[in-house]
Design a protein around this motif. Structure first.
Motif, PDB file in Angstrom:
ATOM      1  N   LEU A   1       0.773  -1.436  -0.069  1.00  0.00           N
ATOM      2  CA  LEU A   1       0.070  -0.081  -0.013  1.00  0.00           C
ATOM      3  C   LEU A   1       0.705   1.117   0.127  1.00  0.00           C
ATOM      4  O   LEU A   1       0.519   2.113  -0.636  1.00  0.00           O
ATOM      5  CB  LEU A   1      -0.777   0.194   1.091  1.00  0.00           C
ATOM      6  CG  LEU A   1      -1.917   1.078   1.328  1.00  0.00           C
ATOM      7  CD1 LEU A   1      -3.049   0.907   0.254  1.00  0.00           C
ATOM      8  CD2 LEU A   1      -2.468   1.480   2.729  1.00  0.00           C
ATOM      9  N   VAL A   2       2.188   1.270   0.704  1.00  0.00           N
ATOM     10  CA  VAL A   2       2.940   2.281   0.996  1.00  0.00           C
ATOM     11  C   VAL A   2       3.661   2.464  -0.270  1.00  0.00           C
ATOM     12  O   VAL A   2       4.012   3.569  -0.801  1.00  0.00           O
ATOM     13  CB  VAL A   2       3.556   2.241   2.213  1.00  0.00           C
ATOM     14  CG1 VAL A   2       4.760   3.333   2.127  1.00  0.00           C
ATOM     15  CG2 VAL A   2       2.759   2.459   3.496  1.00  0.00           C
ATOM     16  N   ASP A   3       4.308   1.426  -0.754  1.00  0.00           N
ATOM     17  CA  ASP A   3       5.380   1.591  -1.771  1.00  0.00           C
ATOM     18  C   ASP A   3       4.967   1.343  -3.287  1.00  0.00           C
ATOM     19  O   ASP A   3       5.673   1.884  -4.164  1.00  0.00           O
ATOM     20  CB  ASP A   3       6.254   0.287  -1.673  1.00  0.00           C
ATOM     21  CG  ASP A   3       7.424   0.842  -0.577  1.00  0.00           C
ATOM     22  OD1 ASP A   3       7.387   1.920   0.042  1.00  0.00           O
ATOM     23  OD2 ASP A   3       8.090   0.062   0.008  1.00  0.00           O
TER      24      ASP A   3
ATOM     25  N   ALA B   1       3.217   6.243   5.235  1.00  0.00           N
ATOM     26  CA  ALA B   1       4.477   6.218   4.831  1.00  0.00           C
ATOM     27  C   ALA B   1       5.179   5.252   5.791  1.00  0.00           C
ATOM     28  O   ALA B   1       4.663   5.181   7.023  1.00  0.00           O
ATOM     29  CB  ALA B   1       5.085   7.499   4.405  1.00  0.00           C
ATOM     30  N   LEU B   2       6.193   4.518   5.248  1.00  0.00           N
ATOM     31  CA  LEU B   2       7.055   3.902   6.134  1.00  0.00           C
ATOM     32  C   LEU B   2       8.077   4.620   6.893  1.00  0.00           C
ATOM     33  O   LEU B   2       8.532   5.720   6.275  1.00  0.00           O
ATOM     34  CB  LEU B   2       7.652   2.807   5.677  1.00  0.00           C
ATOM     35  CG  LEU B   2       6.935   1.559   4.935  1.00  0.00           C
ATOM     36  CD1 LEU B   2       7.860   0.391   4.530  1.00  0.00           C
ATOM     37  CD2 LEU B   2       5.778   1.268   6.000  1.00  0.00           C
ATOM     38  N   CYS B   3       8.725   4.358   8.047  1.00  0.00           N
ATOM     39  CA  CYS B   3       9.513   5.281   8.792  1.00  0.00           C
ATOM     40  C   CYS B   3      10.899   5.249   8.096  1.00  0.00           C
ATOM     41  O   CYS B   3      11.628   3.873   7.987  1.00  0.00           O
ATOM     42  CB  CYS B   3       9.928   5.065   9.979  1.00  0.00           C
ATOM     43  SG  CYS B   3       8.351   5.465  11.161  1.00  0.00           S
ATOM     44  N   GLU B   4      11.585   6.209   7.283  1.00  0.00           N
ATOM     45  CA  GLU B   4      12.743   6.020   6.553  1.00  0.00           C
ATOM     46  C   GLU B   4      13.895   5.734   7.437  1.00  0.00           C
ATOM     47  O   GLU B   4      14.853   5.020   7.099  1.00  0.00           O
ATOM     48  CB  GLU B   4      13.150   7.139   5.698  1.00  0.00           C
ATOM     49  CG  GLU B   4      11.939   7.392   4.546  1.00  0.00           C
ATOM     50  CD  GLU B   4      12.249   8.342   3.759  1.00  0.00           C
ATOM     51  OE1 GLU B   4      13.271   9.209   3.930  1.00  0.00           O
ATOM     52  OE2 GLU B   4      11.479   8.516   2.608  1.00  0.00           O
TER      53      GLU B   4
ATOM     54  N   THR C   1      14.484   4.219   2.248  1.00  0.00           N
ATOM     55  CA  THR C   1      13.744   4.844   1.304  1.00  0.00           C
ATOM     56  C   THR C   1      12.827   3.991   0.359  1.00  0.00           C
ATOM     57  O   THR C   1      13.333   2.481   0.307  1.00  0.00           O
ATOM     58  CB  THR C   1      14.336   5.703   0.252  1.00  0.00           C
ATOM     59  OG1 THR C   1      15.470   4.942  -0.316  1.00  0.00           O
ATOM     60  CG2 THR C   1      15.242   6.904   1.109  1.00  0.00           C
ATOM     61  N   ALA C   2      12.046   4.231  -0.393  1.00  0.00           N
ATOM     62  CA  ALA C   2      10.853   3.539  -1.194  1.00  0.00           C
ATOM     63  C   ALA C   2      11.873   2.680  -2.306  1.00  0.00           C
ATOM     64  O   ALA C   2      11.686   1.473  -2.665  1.00  0.00           O
ATOM     65  CB  ALA C   2      10.025   4.190  -2.006  1.00  0.00           C
ATOM     66  N   GLY C   3      12.934   3.163  -2.835  1.00  0.00           N
ATOM     67  CA  GLY C   3      13.877   2.302  -3.670  1.00  0.00           C
ATOM     68  C   GLY C   3      14.829   1.503  -3.157  1.00  0.00           C
ATOM     69  O   GLY C   3      15.519   0.879  -3.706  1.00  0.00           O
TER      70      GLY C   3
END
Length: 436
Positions: A281-283, A401-404, A409-411
């Protein structure tokens, strides 16, 4: 060591991320032998479906204990069905529902038919909706949480407790015991290659008692009390007063086994699905905005996550008779590992199988809940409760969002999956929310 030579059961890198290993094995054919184990691996979708639908030639006796333990007998003859049943008491946990075969499985399955019917799920919909709303509001107000321990595990535990009729005063204690137990298929319980004969299964113990034994003591009391009382409107009461299709009444020991198994299985896989689904869902770019605008797409989202990252990685079967699977001749007594995670990414069945696609054609044909006589009885509950909790997350947030600092990060994500050979689930997932 090349990818194929890595041991599926003890190599931590494979357990944490099995998909490259599955693809390397698939290159050997949809049915192949493992390099370090006397096991056959099925990665092909069509071959997996054929095998799962064939209950007459395959036994589920090793479904819980797994394929690493030596059989308590030497396979002999063209049909070992009678040998399996004669030695079933010597196969650990072979009396549980998912390990039963034939008539005993049909009878036990009939006893739980009332658990996940549409009417039963509708009856507890108000409780599940209110529970999800309350729990999600709390973490959104806090603008973040560790999803697995704060939402996924307690939510599904309370839901299955409500359906089964576990008193509220006992639910926190059930949660505590479940949280302390290692996950099914824990890599630390697997023997090194070649050491299977020297290894005996040692179930995890909590305060001197296994989790199933702990819960069994509670379910014995619940079922005994209900048998001594008129029929009530909960599943355990229906269990207590139920009869097999032939009219005989099951003994309390069988009802306890069913109840404890359903409780354990009913919370673990759904909790893992919530964590796995939140990651997508987030990515997946634009996905949460798309679902927030049209929540009728949430079921399709869940089905694609089940295909890509279902909670069950593998299931196990034991050949009763000589037969052919794909291009391989299988002898009686052969142990087969069906890689559900690989079959659900078989490029012969799915276009761009590693890609997330909302509303993928034929998506409900995935094997995340199995197929055939042993299709997961709790599939309707899993779909239902996970849908409701994501409806609430999307209702109460503007963004997720996920906690970076925890997950990158997403990538370039840093994710900690449980190192088990049976299940696919995150050890933790730190999430932050912007309230709606």
């Amino acid at each position: 060591m090349n990818m194929i030579e890595r041991d599926y059961y003890t190599d931590r890198s494979v357990l944490l991320d099995p998909y490259d290993w599955f693809e390397e094995m698939r290159a050997k054919g949809p049915v192949c032998r493992m390099a370090n184990r006397d096991l056959v691996l099925v990665t092909g979708f069509a071959e997996a479906v054929e095998l799962l639908n064939n209950a007459s030639d395959w036994s589920n006796a090793i479904s819980v204990s797994g394929p690493l333990l030596p059989l308590p007998f030497e396979p002999a003859g063209s049909d070992i069905t009678d040998l399996i049943e004669a030695h079933r008491p010597e196969i650990p946990l072979s009396d549980l529902l998912v390990a039963k075969d034939g008539t005993p499985h049909v009878h036990s399955r009939a006893l739980i038919s009332a658990l996940f019917t549409p009417s039963r799920l509708k009856a507890n919909q108000e409780y599940v909706t209110q529970l999800a709303d309350r729990m999600v509001r709390c973490v959104v107000d806090n603008r973040g949480c560790e999803l697995i321990s704060e939402i996924a595990s307690p939510f599904v535990t309370f839901v299955v407790s409500d359906i089964l009729g576990v008193p509220e005063v006992d639910r926190d204690e059930f949660r505590r015991i479940i949280d302390l137990a290692p996950p099914p298929g824990n890599m630390e319980a697997a023997p090194p290659p070649g050491k299977e004969a020297e290894w005996a299964a040692n179930p995890p113990t909590i305060e001197g008692t296994s989790p199933l034994e702990f819960m069994a003591s509670y379910f014995y009391r619940y079922i005994s009390e209900r048998r001594a009382s008129p029929l009530q409107d909960d599943v355990l009461s229906e269990f207590a007063h139920a009869s097999y299709p032939d009219g005989n009444q099951p003994d309390i020991a069988e009802l306890i086994r069913l109840s404890t198994f359903l409780f354990g299985a009913g919370q673990d896989t759904s909790a893992k699905l919530i964590g796995n689904a939140m990651r997508y869902l987030v990515d997946v770019p634009g996905l949460q905005d798309q679902l927030r605008a049209d929540r009728s797409l949430i079921p399709a989202f869940i089905e694609e996550v089940l295909r890509l990252e279902g909670s069950t990685k593998v299931v196990k079967r034991l050949a009763k008779r000589a037969l052919r699977v794909g291009d391989m001749e299988i002898a009686p007594g052969t142990k087969v590992v069906i890689a559900i995670s690989a079959a659900n990414r078989d490029p012969r069945r799915w276009e761009d199988p590693a890609e997330f696609r909302l509303n993928r054609p034929g998506i409900k044909q995935h094997l995340a809940f199995g197929r055939g006589a042993h299709t997961c009885a709790g599939a309707p509950l899993a779909r239902y409760e996970v849908r409701i909790v994501f409806e609430k997350f999307l209702e109460h947030t503007r963004s997720i969002a996920l906690c970076e600092d925890r997950h990158g990060t997403a990538g370039n994500r840093i994710l900690d999956f449980e190192p088990t050979y049976s299940m696919r689930g995150l050890a933790n997932l730190f999430v932050k929310f912007e309230p709606a």
